[in-house]
Design an enzyme around this catalytic site. Structure first.
Site, PDB file in Angstrom:
ATOM      1  N   GLY A 255       0.821  -1.199   0.000  1.00  8.75           N
ATOM      2  CA  GLY A 255       0.000   0.000   0.000  1.00  8.75           C
ATOM      3  C   GLY A 255       0.853   1.245   0.000  1.00  8.75           C
ATOM      4  O   GLY A 255       0.610   2.197  -0.738  1.00  8.75           O
ATOM      5  N   ASN A 259       9.805   4.935   3.745  1.00  7.65           N
ATOM      6  CA  ASN A 259      11.166   5.428   3.549  1.00  7.65           C
ATOM      7  C   ASN A 259      11.320   6.789   4.222  1.00  7.65           C
ATOM      8  O   ASN A 259      10.522   7.694   4.002  1.00  7.65           O
ATOM      9  CB  ASN A 259      11.469   5.578   2.055  1.00  7.65           C
ATOM     10  CG  ASN A 259      11.029   4.398   1.236  1.00  7.65           C
ATOM     11  OD1 ASN A 259      11.486   3.284   1.425  1.00  7.65           O
ATOM     12  ND2 ASN A 259      10.101   4.643   0.317  1.00  7.65           N
ATOM     13  N   GLU A 292       2.002   5.921   7.630  1.00  8.00           N
ATOM     14  CA  GLU A 292       3.383   6.055   7.177  1.00  8.00           C
ATOM     15  C   GLU A 292       4.115   7.185   7.893  1.00  8.00           C
ATOM     16  O   GLU A 292       5.323   7.080   8.153  1.00  8.00           O
ATOM     17  CB  GLU A 292       3.416   6.272   5.664  1.00  8.00           C
ATOM     18  CG  GLU A 292       2.754   5.172   4.845  1.00  8.00           C
ATOM     19  CD  GLU A 292       3.278   3.779   5.167  1.00  8.00           C
ATOM     20  OE1 GLU A 292       4.480   3.648   5.489  1.00  8.00           O
ATOM     21  OE2 GLU A 292       2.491   2.822   5.099  1.00  8.00           O
ATOM     22  N   HIS A 295       5.328   6.090  11.181  1.00 13.87           N
ATOM     23  CA  HIS A 295       6.556   5.307  11.019  1.00 13.87           C
ATOM     24  C   HIS A 295       7.819   6.161  11.088  1.00 13.87           C
ATOM     25  O   HIS A 295       8.896   5.636  11.381  1.00 13.87           O
ATOM     26  CB  HIS A 295       6.554   4.612   9.663  1.00 13.87           C
ATOM     27  CG  HIS A 295       5.988   3.229   9.675  1.00 13.87           C
ATOM     28  ND1 HIS A 295       6.364   2.268  10.585  1.00 13.87           N
ATOM     29  CD2 HIS A 295       5.084   2.624   8.851  1.00 13.87           C
ATOM     30  CE1 HIS A 295       5.712   1.146  10.328  1.00 13.87           C
ATOM     31  NE2 HIS A 295       4.934   1.336   9.283  1.00 13.87           N
ATOM     32  N   GLU A 314       4.984  -1.801  12.888  1.00 11.92           N
ATOM     33  CA  GLU A 314       3.708  -1.857  12.188  1.00 11.92           C
ATOM     34  C   GLU A 314       2.502  -1.722  13.111  1.00 11.92           C
ATOM     35  O   GLU A 314       1.487  -1.141  12.728  1.00 11.92           O
ATOM     36  CB  GLU A 314       3.612  -3.143  11.370  1.00 11.92           C
ATOM     37  CG  GLU A 314       4.719  -3.300  10.337  1.00 11.92           C
ATOM     38  CD  GLU A 314       4.766  -2.154   9.325  1.00 11.92           C
ATOM     39  OE1 GLU A 314       3.792  -1.373   9.240  1.00 11.92           O
ATOM     40  OE2 GLU A 314       5.786  -2.040   8.628  1.00 11.92           O
TER      41      GLU A 314
END
Length: 826
Positions: A255, A259, A292, A295, A314
């Site tokens: 998905g 990075n 994201e 993260h 996660e």
């Protein structure tokens, strides 16, 4: 054994040839050897090494080297035993592949011509496809990246551009800022004909699209800024990089990917097309962006010290993905959506005997797949919800801040987090969590009442019978409903096989797992106790969350053989006036599950129950979306019209026919019902309808619409049309989306009887798909489409796994689900 060699710095110079799909690379690597070593062992995959040198800026001695393709290793021999700082230079070449892994190419059309961009996807262990490296999360280092590219192209990496200078022959050299200390799987670089749009309020946030995509980037750009602000405020740590790019990528297996400073997304999970993107699509865009960006702290700033701790990345990103959206859109019912999409999914996966702990033992090379993802993401996020309920919101935030600050730019293990929570809460978090993440499965709490005494007993819950002496430390909440109409809450900490509570002589009913904050099933053994709760559900004295949990646990017991399908359908009488989206969405899917699995008369009874309930619901909310209706109402309608049509509702089918006629005449159909309209159109159509859908697919401008049409290609009831649609899928659908019509067809009761034979006949073609996407095909086809011939399915896979061991996990999972469904069918 821990390696004595650790990387300090990578200087990477790459020159991609986007037309020839190749690249040349030069790596200057600095490592630190804690003791004398004679060789340096790096990870490498599908790279051709031309030369290795020791001390390239000094005496520049050539080094012997050997590459082992099977072990994915490059061994560089040093001139003699050396300790301390060691510098190497490695010259090599590689391919810009089409595997959606490593340094790969992605196709798009510009002005009618085929064009490519080149981007990277390294998680979990694919950085080695782009440069020799220590490809493990604990091997953090700093990176300096330079790209030599055509002067007409844009180059992007994790950090901001320091300089762009001419490199001759129509090329330019793009140099990027040094990165923070980070893991290889977070490195990113990409080149292409990109458009970049910067947020006006926070210029750190940029959205990167293909040409023409900027006008669809505003929605994602705006929410990206908000999510970044929320995370900085909540974690109390500023985002450490100078920019944060949100990059839309046409071809992408996952998905999105976190990075550091250069987050990549599937286009439909970042770009918003007004009038085309549904409200469900908008919600998903927000959730994925928030996931994201979370993260950037969980995973990037603090990285798991081993792959077995991947859940720390996660699970937190999943939980905060929902939390950020809930903060900015409190009217979207996000935590209800979390229970349905995350907790319900996790409980269903975790009830299998073929299982893993959240903290997967052994630190396997690759861990995210169809078998493990629901545990790492969904179960992990649900356990975090349980922890927050146990220690409180304030202690939860304080503990996270302490953990992030203590381990910034470093690696951590699960115990580091538990210690942080214990420090701020004075609660036994470590003792509790070690058995939640360190052992597979989850408990079932059985309640047995004798007067005013309530005995609670725990055991592992599995759908198939399994003896187990596992124990959990369970924070159990009980809501007592009194004979006079009042209620009160009780709490206990169940860390033994059983305990007894005094619930009072005035208790008319009781609900285990009040508010559904605990990750366990609740089973009511005493006759009449479940029925008493059913009456409270009918009266709406139970919250919508508890009404969801009550029926969902009961359906799990149907799958596990502790209750019959008829018992679940009888219990639906208590939900005849249900109007809350959360329980209704769950009921719809449970009834559809029964409809797909059981035989008549239970099958027709499930359909009749669904028709009666959901025709009433749609009469109330309307088949067409209203401008200012609640978000959850729109989401509910989007999910149930198609199921209602499958249940045989002529009202739903007639509505979809009318809408499709309007669409065929060039009129607009609301995005929030387009999926159901196209699915019903396919269900009732023939080969000419396949052609219509393909024509629309070819002209579709957005990935969101393309995926909607591909879903409809699996909805045909006519066998010839379905085979035509599936042939087109294999021949023409891009690899990233090829699974969609196949998974859709496997879930289509009209198509399911032919799908097992189709799978076997086309397995050689299907194997060429991206491994993760191929697993989705197996997991969708085998458990239901194989019900008519379970022995043949088992025999096929017994031989198949011997030849293709990589699918072993998903095959075991699928065969166990098939066995569960066989038992339900009787």
């Amino acid at each position: 054994m821990t390696s004595p060699v650790h990387p300090i710095h990578y200087r990477l110079v790459l020159e991609p040839d986007i037309d020839g799909f190749t690249f040349t690379g030069r790596l200057d690597l600095t490592v630190e050897a804690a003791e004398p070593v004679r060789e340096i062992v790096l990870n490498i995959l599908e790279l051709a090494v031309q030369r290795c040198q020791f001390d390239p800026d000094g005496r520049a001695e050539s080094c012997d080297f050997t590459a082992d393709a099977g072990k994915e290793r490059l061994t560089v021999a040093l001139p003699n035993e050396i300790a301390g700082e060691i510098r190497l230079r490695i010259d090599y070449t590689g391919e810009i592949n089409n595997k959606m892994a490593g340094f790969y190419r992605s196709r798009h059309i510009k002005d009618g011509a085929e064009k490519f961009i080149a981007i990277t996807q390294f998680q979990e262990s694919d950085a080695r496809r782009a440069f020799p490296c220590f490809d493990h999360p604990r091997m953090k280092a700093e990176f300096d990246i330079e790209l030599v590219v055509d002067e007409t192209l844009t180059a992007i990496a994790n950090t901001a551009v320091v300089s762009e200078t001419p490199a001759g022959k129509g090329k330019k050299r793009v140099v990027f800022q040094k990165t923070p200390k980070m893991s290889t799987y977070l490195v990113f670089f990409g080149i292409g004909d990109f458009d970049i749009q910067t947020d006006k309020a926070d210029p750190r946030v940029r959205i990167v699209t293909l040409p023409g995509g900027q006008r669809y980037g505003g929605f994602g750009l705006d929410f990206g800024r908000k999510a970044l602000q929320y995370c900085e405020d909540y974690y109390g740590i500023p985002y450490p990089l100078p920019k944060m790019d949100l990059i839309a990528v046409p071809d992408f297996a996952f998905g999105a990917m976190e990075n550091w400073g250069a987050i990549t997304f599937r286009e439909n999970l970042l770009l918003h097309y007004p009038g085309v993107t549904s409200r469900a699509g908008e919600e998903r865009i927000c959730e994925v962006i928030a996931h994201e960006i979370a993260h950037q702290w969980f995973g990037n700033l603090v990285t798991p010290s081993d792959w077995k701790y991947l859940w720390l990345n996660e699970s937190f990103a999943t939980y905060f993905g929902f939390g950020v959206v809930a903060h900015y859109h409190p009217d979207w019912g996000i935590w209800d959506q979390f229970l349905h999409s995350q907790t319900e999914t996790a409980l269903a996966r975790d009830g299998l005997q073929e299982n893993f702990p959240i903290e997967i033992p052994g630190g396997e090379h690759v861990v995210i797949n169809t078998s493990t993802a629901p545990l790492i993401y969904n179960k992990g996020g649900s356990i975090l919800r349980q922890i927050e309920g146990f220690i409180g919101e304030s202690a939860f935030q304080q503990g996270l801040r302490h953990y992030l600050k203590a381990h910034a730019y470093d690696c951590a293990a699960s115990t580091d987090l538990w210690k942080a929570f214990e420090k701020v809460s004075d609660k036994p978090v470590t003792a509790m969590m070690e058995n939640w993440i360190g052992q597979p499965g989850h408990p079932m709490v059985t309640a047995k009442r004798d007067g005013d005494q309530l005995t609670l007993t725990q055991q592992r819950f599995t759908f198939l019978d399994r003896e187990s002496d596992q124990l959990w430390q369970i924070p159990v909440s009980v809501r007592i409903f009194t004979e006079t109409g009042g209620d009160r809450e009780m709490e206990t900490y169940l860390d033994t096989p059983s305990t007894t509570l005094d619930i009072g002589a005035d208790a008319a009913a009781y609900k285990i797992n009040d508010g559904q904050s605990g990750f366990y099933r609740a089973f009511y053994e005493t006759e009449g106790d479940l029925s008493a709760l059913g009456r409270l559900a009918a009266e709406k004295r139970l919250s919508a969350v508890d009404r969801w949990g009550l029926q969902n646990d009961l359906y799990a017991f149907v799958k596990g053989g502790r209750a019959t399908p008829d018992a679940y359908l009888d219990f639906m009488d208590h939900y005849r006036t249900e109007d809350a989206p959360l329980p209704l969405m769950s009921i719809a899917e449970n009834l559809f599950s029964l409809y797909r699995i059981v035989r008549n008369p239970a099958r027709e009874r499930a359909a009749a129950t669904g028709r009666t309930l959901f025709e009433t619901v749609l009469e109330s909310i309307g088949y067409l979306p209203a401008a200012k209706e609640p978000h959850t109402t729109t989401i509910l309608r989007d999910r149930v019209i198609w199921l209602l049509a499958l249940f045989g509702s002529q009202t739903a089918r007639s509505f979809c026919r009318e809408q499709f006629s309007a669409l065929s005449a060039g009129k607009r159909v609301p995005a929030d019902i387009l999926k159901s309209v196209l699915q019903v159109a396919a269900l009732e159509g023939g080969p000419d309808r396949v052609d219509w859908l393909i024509d629309r697919l070819t002209s579709a401008q957005s990935e969101h619409e393309r995926q909607t049409i591909l879903l409809a290609l699996g909805a045909f009831g006519d066998g010839a049309a379905l085979r035509q649609a599936l042939r087109y899928t294999l021949d023409e659908a891009p690899d990233r989306n090829r699974f969609i019509p196949i998974v859709s067809a496997a879930a289509n009761p009209y198509a399911a009887p032919m799908m097992w034979d189709w799978y076997v006949a086309h397995v050689d073609e299907l194997e060429k798909m991206h491994p993760l996407l191929y697993e989705r095909v197996i997991a969708s086809v085998a458990p239901v489409c194989g019900l008519e011939r379970p022995d043949a399915v088992a025999a096929f896979f017994a031989d198949y796994v011997r030849r293709n061991g990589k699918v072993s996990d998903v095959v075991k999972l699928s065969l166990e689900r098939l066995e569960i469904h066989q038992r339900m069918r009787g």
